[in-house]
Design an enzyme around this catalytic site. Structure first.
Site, PDB file in Angstrom:
ATOM      1  N   SER B  38       0.824  -1.213   0.000  1.00  0.00           N
ATOM      2  CA  SER B  38       0.000   0.000   0.000  1.00  0.00           C
ATOM      3  C   SER B  38       0.857   1.263   0.000  1.00  0.00           C
ATOM      4  CB  SER B  38      -0.882   0.028   1.249  1.00  0.00           C
ATOM      5  OG  SER B  38      -1.700  -1.107   1.283  1.00  0.00           O
ATOM      6  N   CYS B  39       2.143   1.092   0.287  1.00  0.00           N
ATOM      7  CA  CYS B  39       3.059   2.239   0.285  1.00  0.00           C
ATOM      8  C   CYS B  39       3.207   2.754  -1.149  1.00  0.00           C
ATOM      9  CB  CYS B  39       4.430   1.825   0.793  1.00  0.00           C
ATOM     10  SG  CYS B  39       4.395   1.192   2.476  1.00  0.00           S
TER      11      CYS B  39
END
Lengths: 290, 177
Positions: B38-39
């Site tokens: 998700s980064c």
């Protein structure tokens, strides 16, 4: 596709399946039993000299910042507590094989370990956020939650692109595709392995239901902590493989622990802090392969 | 390596950026943000000034002003990266960026606070716009992991995922694949 395989077939026909030293398994059972105490934990561990040496080295790592060196197991158990020593024994016992690459899941060297260790640390953190009494028992569950992948990997080699295509076509999660292909997913295979090792039931359930905690027949906070920690670890990109994030997240797990989605950012930040702190465990040493 | 006659040999610094890592360099570089979930990996360049930067942010905003580890949060990380690039001679208006990551769990409802990848993507684009940086191309979302790499001598930005490798854009000539 080979849906005729049984769980036994999968586990028995997998070459080089990992084992956990008997002494470490005995320590896990002992710390989960009502009669477990510092003496019994130390005496089980003492049966395995190599494991003992590794546990003592971990006990003396920068992470614990002890004033003086711990020289024997009895002392380690007294100073760190029997559950911390149990966790160190499991780290020492699983590190040699969790650091190996898993080609079937497109995981390079150490990536499986990064994910397992992150989930262990995360599960412990979530339990403490939820104010559960024994947050440190979650660590071992987190560490072991994906052991089924170690057995399934060889059956999935070179199949990931086709599996992802099937997942997209039929709108399935990755573990649903594993079941379609082999009859079992990595959670079921892992739970079967944990049963063979005679691990305590809360741990077996945490492995079995880590992708579907709502299906767990008993109230088991370990299952929920591991499910949320797995989500955090995947989100942060710790040891992601070809299956990526193609798994369900069941928000009810948060609710069962008295948490909600609004705590997620704070949890994620604290989680990364914890993982960074824990890295001190390994700073000055390299755990040799078994 | 031996250069063929007339060929210019470029020595590249190899930079690998993991979560919460920020690096700015004033020399040829190959920067990679591996294994994004998700980064969001942000790779930026002012090719004229030969100043390049990269950062991997994990959350949309810092919990408090002056919070520790500013490199982790889109608001503070991007401000810090641009500031350091300008210090090394870049002009904010010349900086082009490519971004990748922002995945979420399968079946996450959009607009859920649990869709961290989408929230990160919104925050990253907002912050880059605020600093006058052009996002040339992006590879955002889905439920898979990917890596993004920038090779400054050619300007090429490449995305790698489990299926293979694909060009995304060129930060030197502004081309988009």
């Amino acid at each position: 596709v080979n849906p005729t395989l049984t769980l036994e077939d999968i586990v028995n026909k997998t070459p080089d399946l990992p084992t956990i030293p008997a002494a470490a398994l005995a320590v896990v059972r002992e710390t989960e039993s009502a009669t477990g105490n510092a003496n019994t934990v130390a005496s089980h561990l003492a049966q395995d000299q190599a494991l003992t040496a590794r546990v003592l080295r971990l006990s003396n790592s920068a992470y614990y910042g002890l004033q003086r060196q711990v020289m024997d197991l009895q002392e380690a158990v007294v100073v760190l507590g029997m559950r911390s020593v149990r966790n160190l024994a499991m780290v020492a016992a699983t590190y040699p094989w969790l650091t190996k690459p898993l080609k079937g899941y497109c995981l390079g060297p150490k990536e499986m370990w990064t994910h397992a260790f992150g989930t262990a640390v995360g599960a412990q953190l979530i339990a403490s956020k939820a104010k559960l009494a024994e947050s440190d028992r979650m660590f071992t569950a987190g560490l072991l939650h994906n052991i089924g992948k170690v057995a399934l990997s060889i059956w999935l080699e070179n199949k990931i692109p086709a599996m992802l295509a099937l997942a997209t076509r039929d709108n399935l999660t990755f573990n649903q595709v594993e079941r379609k292909l082999l009859g079992y997913d990595h959670a079921e295979v892992g739970a079967y392995m944990a049963e063979q090792w005679n691990l305590p039931k809360p741990l077996i359930q945490a492995i079995r239901y880590h992708h579907e905690p709502n299906e767990c027949p008993d109230t088991n906070t370990t299952v929920d902590c591991v499910h949320i920690a797995d989500f955090l670890t995947m989100s942060m990109g710790f040891g992601l493989g070809g299956d990526g994030l193609r798994y369900d997240f069941q928000e009810e797990a948060l609710a069962r622990l008295g948490l909600d989605a609004t705590v997620f950012d704070e949890l994620a930040n604290g989680f990364v802090d914890s993982v960074c702190q824990y890295e001190e465990l390994f700073q000055d040493m390299q755990l040799e392969a078994a | 390596m031996v250069a063929a006659r007339g060929e210019r040999l470029t020595v590249c610094t190899q930079v690998v950026l993991n979560m919460g890592a920020l690096q700015v360099v004033h020399q040829p570089t190959s920067m990679t943000c591996p294994g994004l979930g998700s980064c969001i990996g942000i790779l930026a360049s002012d090719p004229e000034a030969e100043v390049h930067g990269g950062v991997v942010v994990m959350l949309p905003s810092a919990p408090t002003p002056g919070a520790a580890n500013p490199e982790r949060f889109a608001d503070t990380a991007i401000a810090k990266m641009i500031e350091q690039m300008v210090e090394l001679g870049a002009s904010a208006e010349n900086i082009r960026a490519a971004i990748a990551g922002g995945a979420c769990m399968f079946g996450t409802l959009s607009a859920s606070p649990l869709d961290l990848g989408a929230r990160n993507a919104v925050a990253v684009k907002q912050q880059l716009r605020k600093h006058g940086v052009t996002v040339l191309a992006e590879d955002i979302g889905g439920d898979h992991t990917r890596s993004i790499r920038y090779d400054s001598p050619t300007g090429q930005v490449t995305i790698t995922n489990v299926i293979g490798e694909k060009p995304l854009c060129n930060l030197r000539d502004g081309g988009v694949a």
